[in-house]
Write a protein that holds these residues in place. Structure first.
Motif, PDB file in Angstrom:
ATOM      1  N   UNK A 269       0.858  -1.184   0.000  1.00 48.55           N
ATOM      2  CA  UNK A 269       0.000   0.000   0.000  1.00 48.55           C
ATOM      3  C   UNK A 269       0.892   1.231   0.000  1.00 48.55           C
ATOM      4  N   UNK A 270       0.350   2.350  -0.461  1.00 46.04           N
ATOM      5  CA  UNK A 270       1.097   3.598  -0.482  1.00 46.04           C
ATOM      6  C   UNK A 270       1.021   4.258   0.886  1.00 46.04           C
ATOM      7  N   UNK A 271       2.150   4.788   1.352  1.00 47.25           N
ATOM      8  CA  UNK A 271       2.206   5.538   2.600  1.00 47.25           C
ATOM      9  C   UNK A 271       3.123   6.729   2.403  1.00 47.25           C
ATOM     10  N   UNK A 272       2.969   7.726   3.259  1.00 47.69           N
ATOM     11  CA  UNK A 272       3.857   8.873   3.191  1.00 47.69           C
ATOM     12  C   UNK A 272       5.215   8.503   3.742  1.00 47.69           C
ATOM     13  N   UNK A 273       6.249   9.105   3.230  1.00 48.18           N
ATOM     14  CA  UNK A 273       7.597   8.867   3.718  1.00 48.18           C
ATOM     15  C   UNK A 273       8.575   8.961   2.579  1.00 48.18           C
ATOM     16  N   UNK A 274       9.863   8.728   2.865  1.00 49.51           N
ATOM     17  CA  UNK A 274      10.865   8.835   1.814  1.00 49.51           C
ATOM     18  C   UNK A 274      10.660   7.776   0.743  1.00 49.51           C
ATOM     19  N   UNK A 275      10.911   8.149  -0.469  1.00 52.45           N
ATOM     20  CA  UNK A 275      10.772   7.249  -1.599  1.00 52.45           C
ATOM     21  C   UNK A 275      11.934   6.268  -1.617  1.00 52.45           C
ATOM     22  N   UNK A 276      11.631   4.979  -1.735  1.00 50.60           N
ATOM     23  CA  UNK A 276      12.683   3.988  -1.902  1.00 50.60           C
ATOM     24  C   UNK A 276      13.211   4.094  -3.322  1.00 50.60           C
ATOM     25  N   UNK A 277      14.521   3.950  -3.507  1.00 52.95           N
ATOM     26  CA  UNK A 277      15.050   3.985  -4.858  1.00 52.95           C
ATOM     27  C   UNK A 277      14.470   2.830  -5.672  1.00 52.95           C
ATOM     28  N   UNK A 278      14.239   3.050  -6.938  1.00 51.23           N
ATOM     29  CA  UNK A 278      13.756   1.982  -7.801  1.00 51.23           C
ATOM     30  C   UNK A 278      14.874   0.975  -8.010  1.00 51.23           C
ATOM     31  N   UNK A 279      14.518  -0.239  -8.325  1.00 50.71           N
ATOM     32  CA  UNK A 279      15.514  -1.266  -8.607  1.00 50.71           C
ATOM     33  C   UNK A 279      14.970  -2.179  -9.688  1.00 50.71           C
ATOM     34  N   UNK A 280      15.835  -3.021 -10.273  1.00 46.73           N
ATOM     35  CA  UNK A 280      15.351  -3.919 -11.314  1.00 46.73           C
ATOM     36  C   UNK A 280      14.191  -4.777 -10.824  1.00 46.73           C
TER      37      UNK A 280
ATOM     38  N   UNK B  16      19.326   4.498 -13.604  1.00 46.00           N
ATOM     39  CA  UNK B  16      20.168   5.325 -12.733  1.00 46.00           C
ATOM     40  C   UNK B  16      19.750   5.183 -11.281  1.00 46.00           C
ATOM     41  N   UNK B  17      18.545   4.684 -11.014  1.00 46.65           N
ATOM     42  CA  UNK B  17      18.039   4.551  -9.658  1.00 46.65           C
ATOM     43  C   UNK B  17      18.060   3.119  -9.150  1.00 46.65           C
ATOM     44  N   UNK B  18      18.615   2.205  -9.908  1.00 45.53           N
ATOM     45  CA  UNK B  18      18.672   0.810  -9.486  1.00 45.53           C
ATOM     46  C   UNK B  18      19.545   0.670  -8.245  1.00 45.53           C
TER      47      UNK B  18
ATOM     48  N   UNK C  78      15.293 -11.154   3.908  1.00 46.17           N
ATOM     49  CA  UNK C  78      14.309 -11.740   2.993  1.00 46.17           C
ATOM     50  C   UNK C  78      13.322 -10.674   2.521  1.00 46.17           C
ATOM     51  N   UNK C  79      12.810  -9.882   3.432  1.00 44.57           N
ATOM     52  CA  UNK C  79      11.844  -8.851   3.073  1.00 44.57           C
ATOM     53  C   UNK C  79      12.468  -7.785   2.182  1.00 44.57           C
ATOM     54  N   UNK C  80      13.692  -7.341   2.509  1.00 47.62           N
ATOM     55  CA  UNK C  80      14.352  -6.354   1.656  1.00 47.62           C
ATOM     56  C   UNK C  80      14.577  -6.907   0.253  1.00 47.62           C
ATOM     57  N   UNK C  81      14.994  -8.160   0.180  1.00 49.07           N
ATOM     58  CA  UNK C  81      15.281  -8.762  -1.138  1.00 49.07           C
ATOM     59  C   UNK C  81      14.037  -8.906  -1.990  1.00 49.07           C
ATOM     60  N   UNK C  82      12.880  -8.998  -1.364  1.00 52.89           N
ATOM     61  CA  UNK C  82      11.632  -9.007  -2.133  1.00 52.89           C
ATOM     62  C   UNK C  82      11.418  -7.667  -2.839  1.00 52.89           C
ATOM     63  N   UNK C  83      11.982  -6.596  -2.264  1.00 56.50           N
ATOM     64  CA  UNK C  83      11.791  -5.263  -2.829  1.00 56.50           C
ATOM     65  C   UNK C  83      12.891  -4.847  -3.808  1.00 56.50           C
ATOM     66  N   UNK C  84      14.036  -5.455  -3.694  1.00 58.08           N
ATOM     67  CA  UNK C  84      15.149  -5.059  -4.560  1.00 58.08           C
ATOM     68  C   UNK C  84      15.556  -6.205  -5.432  1.00 58.08           C
TER      69      UNK C  84
END
Length: 179
Positions: free
Chosen positions: A14-25, A34-36, A173-179
């Motif tokens: 879900x969307x929440x307010x806060x800093x944007x995570x850098x995009x990744x592949x 450039x944001x991977x 594990x959770x971080x790797x799901x996002x990156x």
């Protein structure tokens, strides 16, 4: 806005307010973006227990994905060896961290990192205060498992290191799901 994943269940992000995570592949970008996320820095205090454990767990999980994972400590003694219990816990899982030596955190490490993962809220505050340019890319390692802070096991029995490893593994594990 950024996407979050519930630390308790597998509900859709879900969307929440806060800093944007850098995009990744892994989040819909090409490897050339450039944001991977190509370089992760893991930070604790001494760089001999928590951050090396997380570094090596993340390295193993991200092997073959073109991501470099390093670690440092905000008050590390340069060249110190990894704690024997941390080394043993990693070795028991087939991870060789024997060549790890502690490094003290500096601006160049933070500048080179796309994502900085810290163990506790005081580490977040330290980076925000001393290295404000890294604030937007610095998060708790345990962010996606209930904002969990990884307790310092230094000076405690091996069992404490085993518990820490399990928490690091869940968080990685959770971080790797996002990156």
């Amino acid at each position: 806005m950024h996407r979050t994943i519930s630390p308790i269940d597998e509900t859709p992000p879900r969307d929440v307010d806060g800093p944007e995570l850098p995009a990744s592949p892994g989040r819909g970008q090409s490897a050339d973006s450039a944001f991977a996320i190509r370089r992760i820095l893991v930070v604790c205090v001494g760089n001999i227990c928590r951050s090396p454990m997380a570094e090596y767990v993340l390295r193993r999980r991200l092997q073959g994905h073109g991501v470099t994972v390093e670690s440092a400590g905000i008050a590390a003694t340069e060249g110190a060896r990894i704690d024997p219990f941390a080394l043993g816990v990693l070795a028991a899982r087939g991870i060789d961290a024997d060549r790890h030596v502690a490094r003290r955190l500096d601006q160049s490490m933070l500048d080179a990192a796309d994502l900085v993962l810290v163990m506790e809220r005081p580490h977040l505050e330290f980076i925000r205060t001393r290295f404000p340019s890294a604030t937007g890319k610095t998060f708790l390692l345990g962010r996606w498992i209930g904002e969990f802070e990884m307790p310092d096991p230094l000076g405690r029995p091996r069992e404490t290191f085993e518990h820490l490893y399990r928490a690091v593994e869940r968080a990685a594990h959770r971080w790797c799901e996002l990156i």
